[in-house]
Design an enzyme around this catalytic site. Structure first.
Site: not given
Ligand code: DQA
Length: 143
Positions: A100, A77, A98, A22, A107, A17, A9-10, A74
């Site tokens: 990120h 959240a 994985e 990011y 964080r 964002r 998501p997002n 990835n």
């Molecule tokens: C994320 C890190 C997560 O904590 C966050 O909720 C994201 C992006 C990253 O790519 O840094 O949406 O996965």
């Protein structure tokens, strides 16, 4: 080799964002990079993004049946909440890595647990888009 890149998501909101976290490149730019890296690694790649946990579970399950050799994920959240995504990765037993974009280790406390990460063979955290490249190289190296 067939890779599946799953984004949670997002991540479709990259470039809009929290740019200080990011960066200012958008989701299409990420997808272009992933496709270029796949070509250079002589891999097929499918990129999947969803804001819905169940859709991500469905796509991981589908990977078991569609000849996917490795998953770059990835979960955004859902990383920190989703036992369902962890269970899906364990169910299909495909090599998974994985990624990120941000350095979640530096964080908030609630980002310190990664459920999906428990089913992943490698982790690239805080490397920006390059983390996807490293993950793809890792999986391609398993051939
Ligand atoms: C994320 C890190 C997560 O904590 C966050 O909720 C994201 C992006 C990253 O790519 O840094 O949406 O996965």
């Amino acid at each position: 080799m067939k890779l599946l890149v799953v984004n949670g998501p997002n991540l479709n909101m990259l470039g809009i964002r929290e740019k200080h976290i990011y960066g200012d490149r958008d989701y299409d730019a990420l997808c272009r990079c992933v496709r270029e890296w796949a070509e250079a690694l002589d891999c097929q790649v499918e990129i999947f993004q969803s804001n819905h946990e169940g859709a991500i579970v469905d796509r991981i399950q589908q990977a078991y049946f569609d000849g996917t050799d490795g998953i770059v994920i990835n979960p955004a959240a859902y990383t920190h909440t989703s036992v369902a995504i962890l269970d899906a990765l364990k169910a299909v037993q495909l090599p998974a890595v994985e990624v990120h974009i941000s350095d979640v280790t530096q964080r908030e406390d609630f980002r310190q647990v990664s459920y999906a990460g428990m089913a992943c063979a490698a982790h690239y955290i805080g490397l920006g888009f390059e983390g996807y490249h490293e993950a793809m190289k890792y999986l391609a190296g398993q051939r």
